[in-house]
Design a protein around this motif. Structure first.
Motif, PDB file in Angstrom:
ATOM      1  N   ASP A  62       0.801  -1.164  -0.005  1.00  0.00           N
ATOM      2  CA  ASP A  62      -0.030  -0.080   0.115  1.00  0.00           C
ATOM      3  C   ASP A  62       0.813   1.302   0.009  1.00  0.00           C
ATOM      4  N   ARG A  63       0.147   2.463  -0.341  1.00  0.00           N
ATOM      5  CA  ARG A  63       0.967   3.541  -0.720  1.00  0.00           C
ATOM      6  C   ARG A  63       1.772   4.027   0.626  1.00  0.00           C
ATOM      7  N   ALA A  64       1.273   3.959   1.817  1.00  0.00           N
ATOM      8  CA  ALA A  64       1.737   4.437   3.056  1.00  0.00           C
ATOM      9  C   ALA A  64       3.181   3.714   3.482  1.00  0.00           C
ATOM     10  N   ALA A  65       2.786   2.302   3.291  1.00  0.00           N
ATOM     11  CA  ALA A  65       4.028   1.362   3.573  1.00  0.00           C
ATOM     12  C   ALA A  65       5.295   1.669   2.673  1.00  0.00           C
ATOM     13  N   LEU A  66       4.832   1.899   1.402  1.00  0.00           N
ATOM     14  CA  LEU A  66       5.881   2.178   0.392  1.00  0.00           C
ATOM     15  C   LEU A  66       6.627   3.394   0.550  1.00  0.00           C
ATOM     16  N   ASP A  67       5.783   4.694   1.139  1.00  0.00           N
ATOM     17  CA  ASP A  67       6.436   5.972   1.146  1.00  0.00           C
ATOM     18  C   ASP A  67       7.332   5.848   2.465  1.00  0.00           C
ATOM     19  N   SER A 100      12.157  -0.209  -8.208  1.00  0.00           N
ATOM     20  CA  SER A 100      11.149  -0.838  -7.627  1.00  0.00           C
ATOM     21  C   SER A 100      10.055  -0.386  -6.638  1.00  0.00           C
ATOM     22  N   LEU A 101      10.317   0.671  -6.093  1.00  0.00           N
ATOM     23  CA  LEU A 101       9.320   1.398  -5.467  1.00  0.00           C
ATOM     24  C   LEU A 101       8.406   2.145  -6.295  1.00  0.00           C
ATOM     25  N   ASP A 102       8.914   2.888  -7.303  1.00  0.00           N
ATOM     26  CA  ASP A 102       7.991   3.284  -8.299  1.00  0.00           C
ATOM     27  C   ASP A 102       7.098   2.198  -8.916  1.00  0.00           C
ATOM     28  N   ALA A 103       7.595   1.280  -9.228  1.00  0.00           N
ATOM     29  CA  ALA A 103       6.874   0.089  -9.953  1.00  0.00           C
ATOM     30  C   ALA A 103       5.784  -0.483  -8.928  1.00  0.00           C
ATOM     31  N   ALA A 104       6.340  -0.639  -7.725  1.00  0.00           N
ATOM     32  CA  ALA A 104       4.948  -1.065  -6.751  1.00  0.00           C
ATOM     33  C   ALA A 104       4.099   0.160  -6.505  1.00  0.00           C
ATOM     34  N   ARG A 105       4.238   1.171  -6.548  1.00  0.00           N
ATOM     35  CA  ARG A 105       3.256   2.216  -6.581  1.00  0.00           C
ATOM     36  C   ARG A 105       2.221   2.139  -7.607  1.00  0.00           C
ATOM     37  N   PHE A 106       2.541   1.640  -8.670  1.00  0.00           N
ATOM     38  CA  PHE A 106       1.590   1.243  -9.875  1.00  0.00           C
ATOM     39  C   PHE A 106       1.273  -0.200  -9.941  1.00  0.00           C
ATOM     40  N   GLY A 107       1.497  -0.766  -8.786  1.00  0.00           N
ATOM     41  CA  GLY A 107       0.898  -2.329  -9.155  1.00  0.00           C
ATOM     42  C   GLY A 107       1.646  -3.291  -9.586  1.00  0.00           C
ATOM     43  N   ARG A 108       2.724  -2.845 -10.152  1.00  0.00           N
ATOM     44  CA  ARG A 108       3.687  -3.817 -10.586  1.00  0.00           C
ATOM     45  C   ARG A 108       4.798  -4.527  -9.932  1.00  0.00           C
ATOM     46  N   THR A 109       5.318  -5.580  -9.978  1.00  0.00           N
ATOM     47  CA  THR A 109       6.322  -6.600  -9.185  1.00  0.00           C
ATOM     48  C   THR A 109       7.651  -6.658  -9.797  1.00  0.00           C
TER      49      THR A 109
END
Length: 261
Positions: A182-187, A227-236
């Motif tokens: 989720d966005r909060a954990a990624l940030d 990887s963080l940028d990709a995870a923000r848009f749902g990619r792995t």
């Protein structure tokens, strides 16, 4: 005949009374200074004077030593005047009916009238001024601990940047990779990674992108930001790099932290 006998008898009795030892003394005594007085029998036909019966005073003078003259014809007195004025030494009994003449010696005052007297007689005015504590010399003993403290402070200041990097690396390792996408954990994990980069390379590292990491040969961190940028848009893809690879890339950059103290 009887009158002539009385005349010789009276002369015989008067002869020893007229003969008397002689004092040899300075014109005046100095206050508090040890000085020598000599009492000598100058008449060789007269008996040698006996030792005067003295304790520790010769009249008003303090008697410090008493010894016979080398020829045995008198005595040497070592005295000390502790009171100004006129020191009057009364006649001394020298045995054989002999007495010394009275001796008067002036002892001039050596301090101004009404001034403090120090060193004689006792009392409050006899106390010498207190010696001040030698703070200047005693402070030299503080130089070794001060030098040690300065060296420890310098070492602590020099190691502050390294401690910041170690603390930021410890916190980053505990929270990487993100527990959720989720966005909060990624940030939050992204902020911890930027804190580590800022501690290692300075505040400018907070804005580095993939090209900046590539130029500095920080391949794992280039993958990290991608990887963080990709995870923000749902990619792995690309996947999150392991924390050990990220920290090893920082450790491979030898030298002190660039972020300053």
């Amino acid at each position: 005949m009887r009158a002539r006998g009385w005349l010789w008898l009276s002369c015989g009795l008067a002869a020893p009374a007229l003969a008397a030892p002689v004092w040899q003394a300075p014109a005046q005594l100095q206050l508090g200074v040890l000085q020598t007085l000599v009492l000598r029998e100058t008449d060789p036909s007269a008996p040698a004077p006996a030792r005067p019966a003295l304790d520790d005073h010769l009249g008003p003078l303090r008697l410090r030593a008493l010894e016979p003259l080398p020829d045995g014809r008198g005595w040497r007195f070592q005295v000390q005047a502790l009171t100004p004025g006129t020191a009057v030494v009364p006649p001394l009994d020298l045995g054989h009916g002999l007495q010394s003449p009275e001796l008067r010696l002036p002892v001039p005052r050596t301090v101004p009238f009404g001034g403090p007297w120090m060193g004689y007689g006792g009392g409050r005015d006899d106390l010498l001024p207190a010696i001040p504590f030698p703070w200047a010399w005693a402070s030299l003993l503080l130089l070794p601990p001060l030098a040690l403290g300065g060296w420890l402070a310098l070492r602590w200041r020099q190691g502050r940047g390294s401690r910041r990097v170690r603390h930021a690396a410890h916190v980053f390792r505990r929270h990487w990779p993100p527990p959720t996408r989720d966005r909060a954990a990624l940030d939050a994990t992204h902020g911890l990674g930027r804190n580590l980069l800022a501690a290692r390379f300075g505040e400018a590292a907070r804005a580095w992108g993939p090209a900046d990491f590539r130029a500095r040969r920080l391949g794992p961190w280039e993958q990290w930001t991608q990887s963080l940028d990709a995870a923000r848009f749902g990619r792995t893809e690309p996947p999150f790099p392991p924390a050990d690879a990220l920290l090893a890339a920082l450790e491979a950059r030898n030298g002190p932290p660039e972020g300053g103290p």
